[in-house]
Design an enzyme around this catalytic site. Structure first.
Site, PDB file in Angstrom:
ATOM      1  N   CYS A 136      38.518  -9.855 -11.753  1.00  0.00           N
ATOM      2  CA  CYS A 136      37.349 -10.485 -12.385  1.00  0.00           C
ATOM      3  C   CYS A 136      37.076  -9.951 -13.788  1.00  0.00           C
ATOM      4  O   CYS A 136      36.837 -10.711 -14.719  1.00  0.00           O
ATOM      5  CB  CYS A 136      36.119 -10.340 -11.498  1.00  0.00           C
ATOM      6  SG  CYS A 136      35.502  -8.664 -11.282  1.00  0.00           S
ATOM      7  N   HIS A 190      31.376  -7.571  -9.387  1.00  0.00           N
ATOM      8  CA  HIS A 190      32.044  -8.851  -9.644  1.00  0.00           C
ATOM      9  C   HIS A 190      31.237  -9.604 -10.696  1.00  0.00           C
ATOM     10  O   HIS A 190      30.014  -9.454 -10.772  1.00  0.00           O
ATOM     11  CB  HIS A 190      32.148  -9.686  -8.363  1.00  0.00           C
ATOM     12  CG  HIS A 190      33.012 -10.902  -8.530  1.00  0.00           C
ATOM     13  ND1 HIS A 190      34.390 -10.844  -8.546  1.00  0.00           N
ATOM     14  CD2 HIS A 190      32.687 -12.217  -8.699  1.00  0.00           C
ATOM     15  CE1 HIS A 190      34.879 -12.064  -8.719  1.00  0.00           C
ATOM     16  NE2 HIS A 190      33.861 -12.910  -8.821  1.00  0.00           N
ATOM     17  N   HIS A 242      35.164 -17.814 -12.519  1.00  0.00           N
ATOM     18  CA  HIS A 242      35.469 -16.399 -12.292  1.00  0.00           C
ATOM     19  C   HIS A 242      36.842 -16.257 -11.647  1.00  0.00           C
ATOM     20  O   HIS A 242      37.421 -17.227 -11.141  1.00  0.00           O
ATOM     21  CB  HIS A 242      34.400 -15.780 -11.374  1.00  0.00           C
ATOM     22  CG  HIS A 242      34.356 -16.396 -10.000  1.00  0.00           C
ATOM     23  ND1 HIS A 242      34.589 -15.691  -8.844  1.00  0.00           N
ATOM     24  CD2 HIS A 242      34.119 -17.681  -9.590  1.00  0.00           C
ATOM     25  CE1 HIS A 242      34.488 -16.487  -7.792  1.00  0.00           C
ATOM     26  NE2 HIS A 242      34.203 -17.701  -8.217  1.00  0.00           N
TER      27      HIS A 242
END
Length: 336
Positions: free
Chosen positions: A249, A298, A310
């Site tokens: 990420c 994240h 993402h």
């Protein structure tokens, strides 16, 4: 009536640091979107303590459930202040690099570099090197040692907040001194770190054009940011990946940002600490979540209509903030 289940966020090797002493218990009622991690932060307690006090066998709580909560006491503060005076730290249940870095006024990148860590995972009992002593004990010598310094060259892992602390100033003063429009800085950038603001003098002297050029190097073209991010949809997930062969990420975010500006490769927690908090995201802002450990772990880029792009476990994709997995794990939004 069917109970609505809310899944709490847990850490991989974590639980929570135990505080000495306890305040009188108080009862709260679980609301939609609550997690044990969020409740523990709100009431200055720990996940494991809440579970122990309420005989919980898992991290799952449900809407309308009544929990007994003990807040943080003065003895816990004295405990934390005494432990922060050492130059090493022993990892306890519930710790994370993000949590330890906040306690000791460091960055996650600094902690990893000092301890030769390749990932953000910790184990209970692990001894970590810290940056000397606490920020309070080191503030005096840092001010003395930097009193003759007028510029600072940005290093990997730096943030305006970190530099401001080091030089005994504020983020807003640093931004004013250097004509910065955002909190983003880049490696090898030279910053003024003392004196008074010269931004108004620069404008009056007729050199505002050079000032605007300097600030534009750290601003983003939002349309390009979103289109560059969407162009990578379908790229596979790869832990630590920063190329089109695979992203994690934060590697995905770094890759997209690097198409417009020089930015350090850092962790999700690093981006969280270096960006400006906002109440709700607009297109091109960054959204953060807590997943496999406490704290920001994240992130993605908000693309509108409550969606974000993402690098998830299934690769680069678009997901909804209303998703049953992401909604209870949402931490907040930040702006570059």
């Amino acid at each position: 009536m069917k109970k609505q289940i809310v899944t709490a966020t847990t850490a991989v090797v974590l639980g929570s640091t135990l505080f000495a002493g306890a305040a009188s218990a108080q009862s709260i009622q679980v609301k939609k979107g609550d997690t044990l991690w969020g409740i523990s932060r709100k009431y200055d307690t720990t996940i494991s303590k809440i579970k122990s006090e309420n005989s919980l066998r898992s991290d799952t709580i449900y809407v309308g459930q009544t929990l007994s909560i003990n807040g943080k006491t003065s003895s816990s503060k004295s405990s934390s202040s005494s432990s922060s005076s050492s130059s090493t730290y022993k990892v306890k249940s519930g710790d994370s690099l993000w949590k330890i870095s906040k306690t000791y006024g460091m960055t996650v990148s600094e902690l990893k570099k000092m301890n030769g860590l390749k990932s953000d995972l910790l184990r209970i009992g692990q001894v970590l090197k810290l940056k000397g002593s606490t920020s309070s004990s080191s503030s005096s010598p840092s001010k003395v040692s930097t009193s003759s310094t007028s510029t600072y060259k940005v290093k990997r892992g730096d943030s305006l907040s970190k530099i401001a602390k080091q030089y005994g100033t504020t983020v807003s003063h640093l931004k004013s001194l250097n004509g910065l429009k955002s909190d983003m800085i880049y490696v090898n950038q030279v910053l003024k770190v003392k004196g008074t603001s010269t931004s108004s003098k620069t404008v009056s002297s007729g050199s505002s054009s050079s000032s605007s050029k300097a600030s534009s190097t750290t601003s983003l073209n939002v349309s390009k940011l979103v289109s560059d991010a969407k162009a990578l949809i379908g790229t596979p997930y790869k832990w630590g990946g920063t190329t089109t062969s695979g992203f994690d990420c934060s590697g995905f975010i770094w890759y997209v940002l690097s198409k417009q500006t020089s930015v350090s490769r850092t962790s999700t927690a690093g981006y969280w600490s270096s960006m400006k908090s906002i109440s709700s995201p607009s297109v091109g802002d960054f959204v953060f979540f807590t997943t496999y450990k406490s704290g920001p772990s994240h992130m993605g880029i908000y693309v509108g209509n409550n969606n974000f792009v993402h690098a998830g476990s299934n690769g680069v994709q678009i997901s909804s903030l209303d998703n049953s997995y992401w909604n209870p794990r949402y931490l907040g939004a930040k702006r570059f």
